[in-house]
Design an enzyme around this catalytic site. Structure first.
Site, PDB file in Angstrom:
ATOM      1  N   TYR A   1     -13.760  25.739  -3.474  1.00  0.00           N
ATOM      2  CA  TYR A   1     -12.797  26.338  -4.394  1.00  0.00           C
ATOM      3  C   TYR A   1     -12.166  27.583  -3.771  1.00  0.00           C
ATOM      4  O   TYR A   1     -10.964  27.809  -3.890  1.00  0.00           O
ATOM      5  CB  TYR A   1     -13.487  26.692  -5.723  1.00  0.00           C
ATOM      6  CG  TYR A   1     -12.530  27.111  -6.810  1.00  0.00           C
ATOM      7  CD1 TYR A   1     -12.016  26.175  -7.703  1.00  0.00           C
ATOM      8  CD2 TYR A   1     -12.144  28.442  -6.957  1.00  0.00           C
ATOM      9  CE1 TYR A   1     -11.132  26.552  -8.707  1.00  0.00           C
ATOM     10  CE2 TYR A   1     -11.264  28.826  -7.962  1.00  0.00           C
ATOM     11  CZ  TYR A   1     -10.762  27.873  -8.831  1.00  0.00           C
ATOM     12  OH  TYR A   1      -9.891  28.248  -9.825  1.00  0.00           O
TER      13      TYR A   1
ATOM     14  N   GLY B   1      -6.369  32.535 -15.345  1.00  0.00           N
ATOM     15  CA  GLY B   1      -7.076  31.323 -14.935  1.00  0.00           C
ATOM     16  C   GLY B   1      -8.501  31.688 -14.590  1.00  0.00           C
ATOM     17  O   GLY B   1      -9.109  32.549 -15.208  1.00  0.00           O
ATOM     18  N   CYS B   2      -9.042  31.057 -13.581  1.00  0.00           N
ATOM     19  CA  CYS B   2     -10.413  31.312 -13.158  1.00  0.00           C
ATOM     20  C   CYS B   2     -10.574  32.772 -12.728  1.00  0.00           C
ATOM     21  O   CYS B   2      -9.794  33.287 -11.933  1.00  0.00           O
ATOM     22  CB  CYS B   2     -10.753  30.393 -11.996  1.00  0.00           C
ATOM     23  SG  CYS B   2     -12.398  30.669 -11.319  1.00  0.00           S
ATOM     24  N   PHE B   3     -11.601  33.429 -13.259  1.00  0.00           N
ATOM     25  CA  PHE B   3     -11.779  34.848 -12.932  1.00  0.00           C
ATOM     26  C   PHE B   3     -12.150  35.079 -11.479  1.00  0.00           C
ATOM     27  O   PHE B   3     -11.946  36.153 -10.951  1.00  0.00           O
ATOM     28  CB  PHE B   3     -12.722  35.574 -13.872  1.00  0.00           C
ATOM     29  CG  PHE B   3     -14.043  34.911 -14.210  1.00  0.00           C
ATOM     30  CD1 PHE B   3     -14.750  34.125 -13.330  1.00  0.00           C
ATOM     31  CD2 PHE B   3     -14.597  35.125 -15.463  1.00  0.00           C
ATOM     32  CE1 PHE B   3     -15.964  33.555 -13.663  1.00  0.00           C
ATOM     33  CE2 PHE B   3     -15.815  34.565 -15.813  1.00  0.00           C
ATOM     34  CZ  PHE B   3     -16.495  33.779 -14.912  1.00  0.00           C
ATOM     35  N   TRP B   4     -12.666  34.065 -10.799  1.00  0.00           N
ATOM     36  CA  TRP B   4     -12.981  34.239  -9.377  1.00  0.00           C
ATOM     37  C   TRP B   4     -11.722  34.589  -8.588  1.00  0.00           C
ATOM     38  O   TRP B   4     -11.758  35.422  -7.688  1.00  0.00           O
ATOM     39  CB  TRP B   4     -13.588  32.978  -8.791  1.00  0.00           C
ATOM     40  CG  TRP B   4     -14.896  32.531  -9.361  1.00  0.00           C
ATOM     41  CD1 TRP B   4     -15.789  33.269 -10.100  1.00  0.00           C
ATOM     42  CD2 TRP B   4     -15.467  31.235  -9.235  1.00  0.00           C
ATOM     43  NE1 TRP B   4     -16.870  32.505 -10.438  1.00  0.00           N
ATOM     44  CE2 TRP B   4     -16.700  31.243  -9.921  1.00  0.00           C
ATOM     45  CE3 TRP B   4     -15.049  30.063  -8.616  1.00  0.00           C
ATOM     46  CZ2 TRP B   4     -17.532  30.123  -9.982  1.00  0.00           C
ATOM     47  CZ3 TRP B   4     -15.874  28.948  -8.684  1.00  0.00           C
ATOM     48  CH2 TRP B   4     -17.103  28.987  -9.363  1.00  0.00           C
TER      49      TRP B   4
END
Length: 179
Positions: free
Chosen positions: A158, A14-17
């Site tokens: 987020y 998913g989101c790399f963060w």
């Protein structure tokens, strides 16, 4: 003095963060870099381009780890338990192929271990695991503002609502593997 045995793992959850924040907490991980991999468009993609879903790239992290401290298998178990490997091209509200669950193996040994771990993890999930296992080709580092995102923006919405619960799960499930 023991010499480090540095290896690389590349995967997207998913989101790399989120994935970056998780692996920055893991003992034996030397470096985590957010970036893009698995696309079909030549050249270094930008965040805006990959968010279109048209380049085929996934948001990934490249993890450099000391195999004397943590194994590739242990890295994968942490990866598989800190994101949802059962949702195709989606993690939470993030939708699109750029958010797919994917493991890019760097050699034959990593391919075999990846397949074994995914099969071993399946009984823990009600739905089928859809994590793609593919050969590593090239890694493009993401723009600087995406590096160390959680460390630099812990109060960002987020981070608070999506990353903090993943870090809590990491601490609950893998406390013995943390720095």
């Amino acid at each position: 003095m023991t010499t480090k045995n540095l290896k690389q793992a590349t995967f997207g959850g998913g989101c790399f963060w989120c994935t970056e924040a998780v692996f920055q907490e893991v003992n034996g991980v030397e470096k985590v870099v957010s970036g893009y991999s698995g696309g079909h468009v030549p050249g270094h993609p930008t965040y805006r381009e990959i968010c279109s879903g048209l380049t085929g790239h996934a948001e990934v992290v490249q993890v450099t780890f000391d195999a004397h401290i943590i194994s590739y298998e242990e890295i994968l178990v942490i990866f598989m338990t800190t994101h949802d490997p059962t949702t195709l091209n989606r993690q939470g509200a993030d939708k699109g192929t750029q958010y797919r669950s994917v493991i890019f193996y760097h050699n034959e040994a990593q391919r075999v271990i990846s397949e074994t771990v995914v099969k071993r993890m399946q009984p823990y999930y009600e739905s089928p695991i859809v994590t793609q296992i593919a050969p590593f080709d090239v890694f493009y580092e993401a723009e600087q503002e995406h590096q160390d995102f959680y460390k630099n923006n812990p109060d960002y919405g987020y981070c608070t609502f999506v990353i903090n619960p993943k870090l809590a799960k990491l601490k609950q499930m893998h406390a013995n593997k943390l720095k």
